[in-house]
Structures are given as C-alpha cells and as structure tokens.
Design an enzyme around this catalytic site. Structure first.
Site, PDB file in Angstrom:
ATOM      1  N   ASP A 108       0.806  -1.221   0.000  1.00 19.84           N
ATOM      2  CA  ASP A 108       0.000   0.000   0.000  1.00 19.84           C
ATOM      3  C   ASP A 108       0.838   1.270   0.000  1.00 19.84           C
ATOM      4  OD1 ASP A 108      -2.525  -1.246  -0.067  1.00 19.84           O
ATOM      5  OD2 ASP A 108      -2.436  -1.646   2.077  1.00 19.84           O
ATOM      6  N   GLU A 109       2.069   1.194  -0.484  1.00 19.08           N
ATOM      7  CA  GLU A 109       2.936   2.372  -0.494  1.00 19.08           C
ATOM      8  C   GLU A 109       3.525   2.637  -1.876  1.00 19.08           C
ATOM      9  OE1 GLU A 109       5.839   2.259   2.626  1.00 19.08           O
ATOM     10  OE2 GLU A 109       4.372   1.818   4.185  1.00 19.08           O
TER      11      GLU A 109
END
Length: 294
Positions: free
Chosen positions: A238-239
């Site tokens: 999620d980055e």
C-alpha cells in the site's frame, strides 16, 4: 474507443534529460509528418533535471504515415535526446483484468463504466479468491476465474494461485490489472511481473486503521476526514506511487455505516479516475512518485 480518440487518435509520452529543444523537435517532427497537435502537457523536474511530456495528435494531411513508420522515424529524435518514450494508438481499447474479493462496489462501478462506454476499456476476465461475485460477472458476459487461496499464504498453494492468476493475465493479453478491493497481498514475484500495470485502491486510513472494519475504527476515533488512495502496486504494501486521492469531510452525526457508504463512493470515483488516466497515458512514474497530466 475513447471519445477523444476520434479527434486525437495518437499519444506520444516521453521522459528525458531536461535540455533545450525537446518540444521544438517533437513539434517539428509531427508537423513534418502532417500531424496536428491537439493537446500538449510537459513538466520540468528541476530537482532531478528531467523533462516529461505528453502530446496528443491526429492526422492532418496526405503525408501522415502509418503508426509503425511514425515510430521508426521518431527513433532518431529519441536517441538524440535520450528519451524513454511510447507512441500509442488510442483507438485500441486496453484490456483490463479486474481482481476482487467480497466487496463488489468498485467492480460494479468499473463494469458499469465500461458497459456504458464512459470508460473505454475491454474487460476480458475477472479474478477472485471468493465465489461471491460470480453471478453478477457472468451475467455481464465476462469470464469469472475463481482462484481461492488455501492454508498458509506463504506456502506453495499461494504460489500456485498466483501462477494461475498470472496465466489469466497472459492469456487475455491484459494491458492493466486492477485490484478492486482484492484482499490478498501479492508476492514480490507477482508485483514484479505486473510492475507499472497494476493499480490498487484502498481507504486512506492506512496505516492508521489496519485490519477489519477500518471505517468502524475511524468512527470510534471521531475522524473528520475520510478518503481513498489509488496507487501502483509494488512490493511495499500500500505504499506504491500514488496516482489519485479523494476525501470527504464527515462529522459526529455520521454512523459507522454512513462512513462505509461515503468511503465506498470515494473509492469508486478515485479508482475510476486512476484507471482512466492510466489508459489515456497521462501517468509517468518517476521513482516513488507519479507525474499525472490530468
């Protein structure tokens, strides 16, 4: 095809060192080949001394060559300026494989946009680790691939499931994979195979509210803003490089269920914009960031 493709059927995107003459060279080349520019965006990254550009154009005369000849001729300019570039035919609909788990709101939204023509994509397959969405997907005339994950996700059945996942991507000739609330962590190997062509959507509470029922956790903490983030998938969970984000203000009168409904609407809108910008070649990834010519 995209509504704009009738007027701008071709797009050139490029990144190169920031030196003078790039815009002039591109414009002159297109004009010399009887092409008319309909849209042009560029960005000078002073921190990294790089230049990025997106140019949409259309044929405008008898001397306009076929696309392959246009590409061949442009190679001299590309070598001169050390360009990383693509020249794309926008009349060809990209193939987008969607992966989903049990929450169908983003899937429903993308299927509706594709079916109505507002999002010019072909969806040759939907992949899921659950069977919940099968009836709707098959009713829509799209093949549904149920690829469950059993046992410890670090063991071989996870690898087999991901191999089957990638087989679908390859067999359909997918240009893009969209994780429309697909609740599985992709391995480093699969992330690598899908690098630059896999988009994920998640609520913007991460990493503040992880795990089950994030909107309920947010309600318990009295948050005042909720939102969603669309990003490219990388091995950093999620980055990955952020494409688009959306937020909406909420207050104490909203129930947890209200937050869920509002959040899902934001997720749908943000994901649709990210997919649209990707297929229109408006996004350039530079390291951990993106340039978005919206």
């Amino acid at each position: 095809m995209p509504p704009s493709a009738l007027h701008s059927p071709y797009v050139l995107v490029l990144t190169c060192p920031d030196v003078k003459g790039v815009v002039a060279a591109v414009s002159s080349y297109l004009a010399d080949n009887d092409a008319s520019i309909t849209e042009s965006n560029h960005f000078n990254d002073q921190l990294n001394n790089s230049f990025s550009m997106r140019t949409a154009f259309r044929p405008d005369g008898p001397g306009f060559p076929d696309l392959e000849s246009l590409r061949q001729g442009f190679q001299l300019i590309a070598r001169r300026f050390r360009m990383d570039w693509q020249l794309v035919d926008m009349t060809v609909k990209p193939k987008v494989v969607i992966a989903v788990s049990k929450f169908g709101h983003c899937l429903y939204d993308l299927l509706h946009r594709a079916r109505s023509g507002s999002l010019p994509i072909d969806i040759p397959a939907v992949i899921s680790n659950h069977d919940d969405m099968r009836s709707f997907v098959e009713w829509s005339g799209i093949p549904y691939h149920h690829l469950p994950v059993k046992g410890d996700p670090m063991k071989r059945d996870k690898a087999a499931q991901e191999a089957a996942f990638m087989d679908v991507v390859k067999q359909t000739g997918a240009d893009l994979v969209v994780l429309a609330r697909y609740m599985q962590i992709l391995s480093a190997d699969l992330c690598g195979q899908l690098s630059g062509r896999c988009i994920n959507i998640h609520h913007s509470f991460l990493p503040s509210f992880k795990g089950a029922k994030p909107y309920h956790q947010a309600h318990a903490r009295g948050v005042k803003l909720i939102g969603a983030t669309a990003h490219y998938v990388t091995t950093d969970l999620d980055e990955g490089p952020i494409i688009e984000q959306g937020i909406e203000r909420v207050d104490h009168t909203k129930t947890p269920e209200d937050l869920v409904d509002i959040g899902r609407d934001i997720e749908c809108a943000v994901l649709a914009r990210a997919v649209r910008w990707h297929i229109e070649r408006r996004i350039l990834v530079t390291g951990q960031k993106t340039i978005v010519f919206s």
